[in-house]
Structures are given as structure tokens and as C-alpha cells.
Write an enzyme that holds these catalytic residues in place. Structure first.
Site, mmCIF file in Angstrom:
data_model
loop_
_atom_site.group_PDB
_atom_site.id
_atom_site.type_symbol
_atom_site.label_atom_id
_atom_site.label_comp_id
_atom_site.label_asym_id
_atom_site.label_seq_id
_atom_site.Cartn_x
_atom_site.Cartn_y
_atom_site.Cartn_z
ATOM 1 N N HIS A 158 1.943 3.181 2.429
ATOM 2 C CA HIS A 158 3.051 3.179 3.384
ATOM 3 C C HIS A 158 4.223 2.365 2.855
ATOM 4 C CE1 HIS A 158 5.017 2.384 7.405
ATOM 5 N NE2 HIS A 158 4.736 3.662 7.500
ATOM 6 N N CYS A 159 3.928 1.320 2.121
ATOM 7 C CA CYS A 159 4.972 0.421 1.609
ATOM 8 C C CYS A 159 5.855 1.070 0.546
ATOM 9 C CB CYS A 159 4.347 -0.839 1.012
ATOM 10 S SG CYS A 159 3.305 -1.772 2.139
ATOM 11 N N ILE A 160 5.352 2.097 -0.128
ATOM 12 C CA ILE A 160 6.123 2.682 -1.234
ATOM 13 C C ILE A 160 6.768 4.006 -0.858
ATOM 14 C CG2 ILE A 160 4.623 1.497 -2.870
ATOM 15 C CD1 ILE A 160 3.403 4.191 -3.619
ATOM 16 N N GLY B 254 0.817 -1.199 0.000
ATOM 17 C CA GLY B 254 0.000 0.000 0.000
ATOM 18 C C GLY B 254 0.851 1.249 0.000
#
Length: 347
Positions: A324-326, A322
Site C-alpha cells: 500500500h505504501c508504494i 508495504g
């Protein structure tokens, strides 16, 4: 490690490149989604996008002006996990470089280039690197900035990452690198995170600090979904825990979107927990779902000094993560001129 709500110097991201995740038409769709997140964050703070050599012009066409580009070799695009974890003594920054092995050496993953990205980013930021022997990713930790860190057993204690490490050894290494003193362990992550392009249980999709003493937790209201029981267990456990300051945790539930299955018929892991706090904003995953606005209201109450901006995260979740992951925050040091203290690695 400062909390995510502390002031940032900038946000770092990585551009999607062709690989087993980003294939065919999905590569173009993913790039549009990454660009939308980058442009949104850029409204509030500087953004640097790491792009593959020779890929700057193509990236610029989608990113538009105002976003800095740096060309480096890449295998994948999840900067939270492949990039450094930034730490500070208040005057100076340093970068923790965890061992990265493709989320537990998964068959689809390639990480020869990504294992070097933390050092590359640290070099671009002009800061020293502290290597850690622990296999870990940024999505596997969440801190309150006051000594508490959230972890999941299937990540740091899983045999895919750290075979032979005891819980005590993992905690000692985490605390030494992050400046934390109290670890709160969840047993596992969401169901879909163990299938396909998952991470084997990252915490940043199930729980996150909103401020010291307050945790937002993913809940699945529908008992037909296997995450219903998992989330109930996580919430119950968190409500029994105290943070490093001895405060009982206040747990705020963020209900999952109403969608139960993904496009392939598997269990969906759409989660509002995977949002990003940048300077003055909450960049929140949207799914075209009735609960999008409910999540925005909850996070707006928790962060009244920030604008909540919804960005369609469905193309990002299709690749296994999502918003936050990128993204990865580079904190802004907050103290005056350096004194005699040192950021030398602890033994």
C-alpha cells in the site's frame, strides 16, 4: 476522496533510487520487488512509474512492457506518501498536495525532491492542485468514501509534523480537503514503525476500510510481541466507534504473520493490512508465512468480486513499508459532463 475500492483510472508508483534506505545490494532487491508489484497491478489497470532522469532504460529492463514511465527527480520511492491524494466532484479530479517533511523530519530522510512530487504527478495527470498547510502523508489516512476517515494521533497530531495544531484544527483541514465529516482516531501505530525507517504511526498498517461500516484491523496473537497490547487497544476502540452514517463499525481482525522478529532481531511489523485494492484485485502482502493463506481467505470473503493476488512483500517491508505504501490510486470520475460545480479549494 473516493474509497480505494472505487474504480481507478490508473496507479502511480515511484522507482527506488540510491539513498540511505536503498543501499548496496538492497537497492537491486527493492527494485525487483517494486517491479513485481507494478507488473501485478498492471494486469488490472494502467500503471505509471516515476523514475529518475536517465533511469528509464534500467527500469524498463525490470518492469517489462506495458507500464508507463515518467522521468522526474526523486529522493525516495513511497508514492503513497510523497504523491498527491486524489479527490473528485464526480466529473473532475484534483490533487491535494500535503506538506511533506520526510515523515516528521527524520535524520535519515531527504525530501527536497519528494516534496514536489505531488505537484509533478498532478501535472502529468493534467489536474489542478489544492495545497494544504497540513503536514501529512497518504499512508496516514484511510477513508470509506462516505465521510469517515481513520487517523493516528502520533502522525497528524505529532510535534514532528504539525506542532501547535489542535485536534480540532487538524480535523477541520482533513475534512475540508477530503470531503469527510467524521474522524476516528487511533492512539498510535505498530512498535517497529517508531524505529529505523518507520513513519511514526501510519494508519495503513494497522487498520483500513474494506467497505462502508467494515474495518479490517491488524492483530498480534502472540502476547510476547509488544504489538499484542497495541492491537487489542485499537480493536477495542474501533468497536466503540460509529462512522459518518451513524453505523457501529464492524471490525474484522487480520492476524499478523507468525514471525515475531525481523532479520536484525527487532520486532517485526509485517502486516496484511497494507494491501492495495486495484480494479478487480486485492494485491496482498505475502511473507512466506502460514498465515498468508488465512489472510487471503479473509480478504477474499470481504472482496468477493476481486481476485486476491499474493506478492512477496518482505523486501518492501525491509525498507519500512508495504504494498500500500508504494502505490497511489488515481480514481476514475463517474458522473457525466461537468456542471457548474467547482473544485476550488475551500478556505
Amino acid at each position: 476522496m473516493p474509497p480505494e475500492w472505487a474504480p481507478h483510472e490508473r496507479t502511480w508508483m515511484a522507482w527506488p533510487v540510491p539513498n540511505t534506505t536503498f543501499t548496496g545490494g538492497y537497492l537491486a532487491e527493492a527494485r525487483r520487488a517494486w517491479a513485481e508489484v507494478a507488473r501485478t497491478v498492471r494486469r488490472f489497470e494502467p500503471v505509471t512509474m516515476v523514475v529518475p532522469p536517465g533511469g528509464a532504460d534500467e527500469a524498463r529492463a525490470l518492469l517489462g512492457p506495458g507500464i508507463d514511465l515518467a522521468e522526474r527527480e526523486l529522493d525516495d520511492a513511497w508514492m503513497r506518501d510523497i504523491g498527491p491524494t486524489f479527490v473528485t466532484d464526480g466529473t473532475r479530479l484534483a490533487a491535494v498536495d500535503w506538506v511533506f517533511n520526510g515523515w516528521g523530519g527524520q535524520e535519515w530522510a531527504r525530501w527536497g525532491q519528494d516534496a514536489r512530487i505531488a505537484r509533478e504527478v498532478a501535472d502529468l495527470a493534467g489536474i489542478p492542485v489544492h495545497p494544504s498547510p497540513l503536514t501529512n502523508e497518504g499512508g496516514g489516512i484511510h477513508v470509506d468514501g462516505e465521510g469517515t476517515v481513520l487517523l493516528t494521533e502520533t502522525v497528524q497530531l505529532g510535534p514532528e509534523r504539525n506542532p501547535g495544531w489542535t485536534r480540532e484544527e487538524v480535523e477541520a483541514e482533513i475534512h475540508a480537503r477530503l470531503g469527510t465529516t467524521t474522524a476516528i482516531w487511533l492512539r498510535r501505530g505498530l512498535t517497529a514503525d517508531y524505529n529505523g525507517y518507520g513513519t511514526l504511526g501510519h494508519v495503513d498498517i494497522v487498520a483500513a476500510f474494506a467497505r462502508p461500516g467494515v474495518v479490517v484491523a491488524h492483530t498480534q496473537p502472540d502476547p510476547a510481541h509488544p504489538d499484542h497490547a497495541i492491537c487489542a487497544e485499537n480493536v477495542a476502540l474501533l468497536r466503540t466507534r460509529k462512522d459518518a452514517a451513524g453505523r457501529p463499525l464492524e471490525v474484522v481482525e487480520l492476524p499478523a504473520p507468525t514471525l515475531l522478529h525481523d532479520e536484525d532481531g527487532g520486532w517485526a511489523d509485517y502486516s496484511y493490512i497494507n494491501h492495495y485494492l486495484c480494479n478487480g484485485a486485492v494485491v496482498l502482502c505475502a511473507f512466506g508465512d502460514p498465515r498468508d493463506e488465512e489472510a487471503a481467505r479473509i480478504l477474499g470473503r470481504l472482496h468477493p468480486d476481486r481476485e486476491v493476488v499474493l506478492v512477496d512483500a518482505r523486501p518492501i517491508f525491509a525498507g519500512g513499508g508495504g504494498i500500500h505504501c508504494i502505490t497511489q490510486q488515481q480514481p476514475r470520475p463517474w458522473l457525466p459532463a461537468p456542471g457548474p460545480r467547482s473544485l476550488a479549494p475551500r478556505p
